[in-house]
Design a protein around this motif. Sequence first.
Motif, mmCIF file in Angstrom:
data_model
loop_
_atom_site.group_PDB
_atom_site.id
_atom_site.type_symbol
_atom_site.label_atom_id
_atom_site.label_comp_id
_atom_site.label_asym_id
_atom_site.label_seq_id
_atom_site.Cartn_x
_atom_site.Cartn_y
_atom_site.Cartn_z
ATOM 1 N N VAL A 20 28.342 37.033 35.732
ATOM 2 C CA VAL A 20 29.797 37.148 35.863
ATOM 3 C C VAL A 20 30.354 38.002 34.731
ATOM 4 O O VAL A 20 31.039 38.996 34.964
ATOM 5 C CB VAL A 20 30.446 35.756 35.841
ATOM 6 C CG1 VAL A 20 31.960 35.857 35.758
ATOM 7 C CG2 VAL A 20 30.003 34.936 37.043
ATOM 8 N N TYR A 67 31.462 42.944 32.555
ATOM 9 C CA TYR A 67 31.887 42.166 33.718
ATOM 10 C C TYR A 67 31.173 42.675 34.950
ATOM 11 O O TYR A 67 30.902 43.879 35.070
ATOM 12 C CB TYR A 67 33.397 42.287 33.933
ATOM 13 C CG TYR A 67 34.233 41.726 32.809
ATOM 14 C CD1 TYR A 67 34.619 42.523 31.741
ATOM 15 C CD2 TYR A 67 34.612 40.384 32.810
ATOM 16 C CE1 TYR A 67 35.369 42.006 30.693
ATOM 17 C CE2 TYR A 67 35.362 39.859 31.782
ATOM 18 C CZ TYR A 67 35.737 40.674 30.717
ATOM 19 O OH TYR A 67 36.474 40.150 29.691
ATOM 20 N N LEU A 114 34.548 41.669 39.634
ATOM 21 C CA LEU A 114 35.428 40.715 38.948
ATOM 22 C C LEU A 114 36.330 41.360 37.913
ATOM 23 O O LEU A 114 37.195 40.683 37.344
ATOM 24 C CB LEU A 114 34.581 39.642 38.265
ATOM 25 C CG LEU A 114 33.671 38.836 39.185
ATOM 26 C CD1 LEU A 114 32.803 37.893 38.378
ATOM 27 C CD2 LEU A 114 34.493 38.076 40.207
ATOM 28 N N ARG A 133 40.192 40.497 36.907
ATOM 29 C CA ARG A 133 40.585 39.116 37.210
ATOM 30 C C ARG A 133 40.057 38.118 36.181
ATOM 31 O O ARG A 133 40.701 37.109 35.916
ATOM 32 C CB ARG A 133 40.085 38.706 38.605
ATOM 33 C CG ARG A 133 40.705 39.482 39.741
ATOM 34 C CD ARG A 133 40.475 38.787 41.073
ATOM 35 N NE ARG A 133 39.057 38.693 41.420
ATOM 36 C CZ ARG A 133 38.439 37.538 41.673
ATOM 37 N NH1 ARG A 133 39.074 36.392 41.597
ATOM 38 N NH2 ARG A 133 37.153 37.534 42.012
ATOM 39 N N MET A 181 39.894 32.816 34.270
ATOM 40 C CA MET A 181 39.746 33.295 35.648
ATOM 41 C C MET A 181 41.102 33.255 36.330
ATOM 42 O O MET A 181 41.699 32.187 36.472
ATOM 43 C CB MET A 181 38.738 32.415 36.399
ATOM 44 C CG MET A 181 37.395 32.306 35.704
ATOM 45 S SD MET A 181 36.175 31.378 36.665
ATOM 46 C CE MET A 181 36.906 29.747 36.637
ATOM 47 N N ASP A 237 35.010 32.805 44.998
ATOM 48 C CA ASP A 237 34.672 32.492 43.606
ATOM 49 C C ASP A 237 34.120 31.076 43.463
ATOM 50 O O ASP A 237 33.692 30.685 42.380
ATOM 51 C CB ASP A 237 35.904 32.638 42.706
ATOM 52 C CG ASP A 237 36.394 34.074 42.611
ATOM 53 O OD1 ASP A 237 37.620 34.274 42.644
ATOM 54 O OD2 ASP A 237 35.554 34.984 42.498
#
Length: 124
Positions: free
Chosen positions: A48, A60, A64, A67, A83, A90
């Motif tokens: 992640v 990242y 993603l 965000r 997050m 997710d």
Amino acid sequence: QPQLVESGGGLVQPGGSLRLSCAASGFTLDYYAIGWFRQAPGKEREGVSCISARGISTEYADSLKGRFTISRDNAKKTVYLQMNSLKPEDTAVYFCAADLSLLCTLTRDQYHYWGQGAQVTVSS
């Protein structure tokens, strides 16, 4: 004993936010890069985000970016994953992991210590 403990997971509606925390003990966090990984049911564990030992660099997963935000406070021996704009996809168990390296990577095999995981469920 080196230990990582995740917290902050839970149930959130689509579009909502959560902040995960990863508390480290039993080793000197300052020397370790930290990664966040997640595993959805029936899927492989995927990277992640990660942050270098000094917090200078981050990475990242492409899907993603924008965000999620990773940060760390070595004085508090804690790493965070903010997050935002969460989506049902997710939904997963989120793990933090420590790699004895100044730089970070999203390659999970590099990591030495793992937490037990925190469930994040995004659903209306």
